[in-house]
Design a protein around this motif. Structure first.
Motif, mmCIF file in Angstrom:
data_model
loop_
_atom_site.group_PDB
_atom_site.id
_atom_site.type_symbol
_atom_site.label_atom_id
_atom_site.label_comp_id
_atom_site.label_asym_id
_atom_site.label_seq_id
_atom_site.Cartn_x
_atom_site.Cartn_y
_atom_site.Cartn_z
ATOM 1 N N THR A 289 0.807 -1.228 0.000
ATOM 2 C CA THR A 289 0.000 0.000 0.000
ATOM 3 C C THR A 289 0.839 1.275 0.000
ATOM 4 O O THR A 289 0.274 2.372 0.031
ATOM 5 N N LEU A 290 2.158 1.127 -0.033
ATOM 6 C CA LEU A 290 3.073 2.283 -0.032
ATOM 7 C C LEU A 290 2.790 3.231 1.132
ATOM 8 O O LEU A 290 2.692 4.449 0.959
ATOM 9 N N PHE A 291 2.645 2.662 2.306
ATOM 10 C CA PHE A 291 2.566 3.406 3.565
ATOM 11 C C PHE A 291 1.336 4.332 3.625
ATOM 12 O O PHE A 291 1.351 5.333 4.347
ATOM 13 N N THR A 292 0.285 4.002 2.905
ATOM 14 C CA THR A 292 -0.944 4.795 3.007
ATOM 15 C C THR A 292 -1.681 4.556 4.309
ATOM 16 O O THR A 292 -2.655 5.263 4.595
ATOM 17 N N SER A 293 -1.246 3.600 5.110
ATOM 18 C CA SER A 293 -1.865 3.377 6.415
ATOM 19 C C SER A 293 -1.366 4.344 7.482
ATOM 20 O O SER A 293 -1.898 4.332 8.606
ATOM 21 N N LEU A 294 -0.394 5.164 7.173
ATOM 22 C CA LEU A 294 0.061 6.157 8.152
ATOM 23 C C LEU A 294 -1.064 7.143 8.446
ATOM 24 O O LEU A 294 -1.793 7.552 7.537
ATOM 25 N N PRO A 295 -1.222 7.562 9.692
ATOM 26 C CA PRO A 295 -2.392 8.384 10.050
ATOM 27 C C PRO A 295 -2.344 9.807 9.497
ATOM 28 O O PRO A 295 -3.401 10.409 9.300
ATOM 29 N N CYS A 296 -1.178 10.348 9.268
ATOM 30 C CA CYS A 296 -1.052 11.732 8.804
ATOM 31 C C CYS A 296 -0.860 11.736 7.281
ATOM 32 O O CYS A 296 0.156 11.239 6.777
ATOM 33 N N TRP A 297 -1.835 12.308 6.565
ATOM 34 C CA TRP A 297 -1.819 12.213 5.117
ATOM 35 C C TRP A 297 -0.737 13.088 4.486
ATOM 36 O O TRP A 297 -0.222 12.763 3.424
ATOM 37 N N ASP A 298 -0.369 14.172 5.096
ATOM 38 C CA ASP A 298 0.723 14.976 4.547
ATOM 39 C C ASP A 298 2.038 14.209 4.594
ATOM 40 O O ASP A 298 2.887 14.359 3.704
ATOM 41 N N THR A 299 2.216 13.367 5.604
ATOM 42 C CA THR A 299 3.399 12.507 5.656
ATOM 43 C C THR A 299 3.365 11.453 4.568
ATOM 44 O O THR A 299 4.390 11.148 3.945
ATOM 45 N N VAL A 300 2.191 10.886 4.304
ATOM 46 C CA VAL A 300 2.054 9.890 3.239
ATOM 47 C C VAL A 300 2.439 10.493 1.891
ATOM 48 O O VAL A 300 3.182 9.887 1.099
ATOM 49 N N LEU A 301 1.966 11.694 1.614
ATOM 50 C CA LEU A 301 2.283 12.329 0.334
ATOM 51 C C LEU A 301 3.765 12.680 0.235
ATOM 52 O O LEU A 301 4.353 12.609 -0.847
ATOM 53 N N ALA A 302 4.382 13.051 1.346
ATOM 54 C CA ALA A 302 5.825 13.320 1.333
ATOM 55 C C ALA A 302 6.613 12.045 1.042
ATOM 56 O O ALA A 302 7.625 12.080 0.325
ATOM 57 N N VAL A 303 6.158 10.909 1.589
ATOM 58 C CA VAL A 303 6.804 9.632 1.293
ATOM 59 C C VAL A 303 6.661 9.292 -0.184
ATOM 60 O O VAL A 303 7.605 8.841 -0.835
ATOM 61 N N TRP A 304 5.478 9.542 -0.737
ATOM 62 C CA TRP A 304 5.272 9.274 -2.160
ATOM 63 C C TRP A 304 6.130 10.192 -3.027
ATOM 64 O O TRP A 304 6.633 9.780 -4.071
ATOM 65 N N ASP A 305 6.294 11.446 -2.644
ATOM 66 C CA ASP A 305 7.187 12.337 -3.386
ATOM 67 C C ASP A 305 8.603 11.762 -3.452
ATOM 68 O O ASP A 305 9.260 11.790 -4.496
#
Length: 608
Positions: A289-305
């Motif tokens: 899921t590429l870490f989409t389970s992390l609770p903070c969505w801004d962190t998820v998008l930074a990981v995807w960047d």
């Protein structure tokens, strides 16, 4: 009556949906109790770029060149600062280079959608009501035999089941609003189209989360989201090594991360193994899921960047960052029931942007490190240990003699010889090390060679230093006693049989020059060493000619005490004992000893 009741339920659900508020990323803001259930936090700490930085980023995207190092370095700088939500879609499309893939591919997205709708029409189902048709798809799949239509129905059913689990609290997928219905239909079409586009990969768990995030960020551009998914899952740089039909690739990458984690965090890895938590329990959901389970969505998008910039190594960096931040808490837990939920549901204080993203950029993962571990895991999966032992056994079975030193590098197996031109030097070195680590004969050979080298070094250190004369303490004492006796008889010294006779004669007497120089150096340096310490330092480089310094009638060994060359005074180095004395030193020593000689020797003192 049914129509009236269904309409009343729909209107009540719309009222509840209308009363729900959404945050800046489109997630429903719920009560604190429900936040724990959905594991979502709405407190974001990502930085905001200034207007000047936004203009610079727009200019960079306008002349973007994916093969330019300067463009990529500038993009890395903006990703470190934080990509704004308004430009993230353009940034992702530029990094993935999807317009080139779209232009060079022969796949037609609209034609694929037309072919997809035909079996749905035959079943009386629409992509807009796919969730309500799950039961129909299940019953139809059970009654059909092995036909091409059954594979399509199985694909539709699996995707429909995963649509229910994909971000149920996001605006585009939540409830029965027109936006949610259209969002689920888009997600369904993108996933089916990719399964038709790449049948070798097809559809597997986790793809629905990835496609949903792409649809969220790319807005209304459904086809752009499809090509972004194709670029992300097909390119080896990104996720081509994670997704396949049987989930074999992701299991392999989980093993690679397990070895990587043991290398980086040995204490924590050993602790989790003792508790009973395996890497596959929590790493596979992270990767799929590429870490989409992390609770903070801004962190998820930074990981995807970061993943879009660096590729698969960024996935390992993110997983290692989570483990590093959770390490103090995990080491305190001694139960699997407490450690595994902590890993699957990362706490909010750890997943916050201000905490997680700086730690993510500090974490370093090298490409060569992952390639080395990847080849190591591949060799283990192919039974490489048995091949190594078999090859080693063939080499040693024909001869009972020990392994020779010229056979240290064993010949490679046939599989290794085929892959040798493709492997790097580091991979070949790792395989040679494996032979010694995994084969008992190789270990014995290494230990024997190590013990042999240690024995040789001990033998060298135990050998005594070679000296010009080997004299013990009684001999030194007897020589000093003989020196006292010769004060009254200044004749040549006759030594006993245990001492080698060392005499000095002048040039007129026909003495050997080399022997005289050796004797004079021993006698002069042996006596009065403490008083002449500074003189010896000044005259180290000066040479001595004994013929020119010694009077014809003087016998210096009778005047000066003789010390053996191995005798050492305190505070004097070996270099000082080996240097010849100067004329001034010989004159000073001779004058001191002439003062104690009887009157018959005054002539020699006057001559000197």
């Amino acid at each position: 009556m049914r129509r009236r009741s269904s309409s009343s339920r729909g209107s009540s659900f719309r009222r509840r949906s209308d009363s729900v508020t959404f945050d800046e990323f489109g997630f429903a803001v719920t009560k604190r109790k429900e936040q724990k259930v959905h594991h979502r936090s709405h407190e974001y700490s990502s930085p905001q770029l200034s207007s000047g930085r936004l203009q610079e980023l727009r200019e960079l995207l306008s002349y973007w060149n994916p093969s330019s190092f300067l463009c990529r370095s500038q993009m890395e700088r903006f990703i470190r600062m934080g990509i704004p939500s308004s430009l993230r879609g353009r940034v992702w499309k530029s990094l993935l280079n999807i317009h080139v893939l779209r232009e060079t591919s022969h796949f037609n997205y609209q034609t694929c959608l037309s072919d997809m709708r035909q079996p749905l029409v035959d079943l009386g189902i629409s992509e807009y009501g796919i969730l309500s048709a799950i039961t129909t798809l299940s019953n139809t799949q059970n009654h059909l035999t092995s036909t091409p239509s059954q594979s399509d129905i199985c694909l539709f059913r699996q995707i429909a089941l995963d649509l229910q689990r994909s971000f149920p609290t996001h605006r585009s997928l939540m409830g029965e609003t027109p936006e949610a219905i259209e969002g689920r239909a888009k997600l369904f079409r993108v996933l089916v189209a990719y399964a038709k586009y790449n049948p070798q990969v097809g559809y597997s768990q986790g793809m629905s989360h990835i496609a949903a995030v792409l649809l969220m960020q790319l807005g209304e551009e459904e086809e752009e989201a499809f090509w972004a998914l194709a670029a992300l899952l097909d390119q080896p740089k990104y996720l081509a090594e994670l997704f396949d039909l049987t989930l074999t690739k992701v299991q392999h990458q989980v093993k690679v991360f397990e070895q990587f984690f043991k290398h980086r965090k040995p204490q924590l890895s050993q602790h989790l193994e003792s508790v009973g938590v395996l890497s596959v329990h929590f790493v596979m959901p992270w990767f799929l899921t590429l870490f989409t389970s992390l609770p903070c969505w801004d962190t998820v998008l930074a990981v995807w960047d970061l993943i879009f910039l660096f590729g698969l190594p960024a996935v390992f960096r993110s997983a290692l960052t989570i483990m590093e931040l959770l390490e103090p808490r995990l080491l305190r837990l001694t139960d699997e029931g407490a450690a595994l939920p902590l890993l699957l549901r990362v706490p909010v204080d750890v997943a916050q942007y201000s905490t997680f993203v700086p730690a993510l950029w500090r974490t370093e993962v090298e490409d060569w490190e992952l390639k080395c571990l990847n080849s190591l895991v591949l060799d283990e999966n192919l039974g490489y240990r048995a091949d190594i032992c078999f090859t080693f056994g063939e080499l040693t079975a024909s001869s009972s003699s020990p392994i020779k030193e010229d056979q240290e590098n064993l010949p490679a197996s046939p599989e290794e010889e085929k892959a040798a031109p493709k492997d790097s030097a580091l991979t070949r070195a790792m395989r040679v090390a494996q032979r010694y680590l995994f084969d008992p004969r190789g270990q014995r050979h290494v230990k024997a060679k190590r013990s042999q080298s240690q024995a040789e070094s001990r033998q060298l250190t135990s050998q005594p230093k070679q000296t010009s004369a080997s004299v013990n303490q009684p001999q030194v004492k007897s020589r000093w006693q003989r020196h006292r006796r010769v004060k009254s008889h200044p004749a040549a010294v006759q030594r006993s049989s245990d001492d080698s006779p060392v005499t000095f004669r002048g040039a007129a007497a026909g003495g050997n020059k080399d022997k005289c120089e050796h004797t004079l150096r021993r006698t002069c340096i042996g006596s009065h060493r403490r008083s002449n310490h500074s003189i010896l330092r000044r005259v180290r480089t000066k040479s001595l000619d004994p013929v020119s310094l010694t009077p014809p009638s003087c016998s210096l060994p009778a005047l000066l005490p003789v010390r053996p060359s191995g005798f050492r005074s305190s505070g004097t180095s070996s270099a000082e004992r080996q240097d010849p004395p100067s004329a001034a030193l010989v004159k000073e020593v001779s004058l001191r000893h002439q003062s104690s000689i009887p009157d018959g020797n005054t002539r020699e003192s006057q001559l000197i």
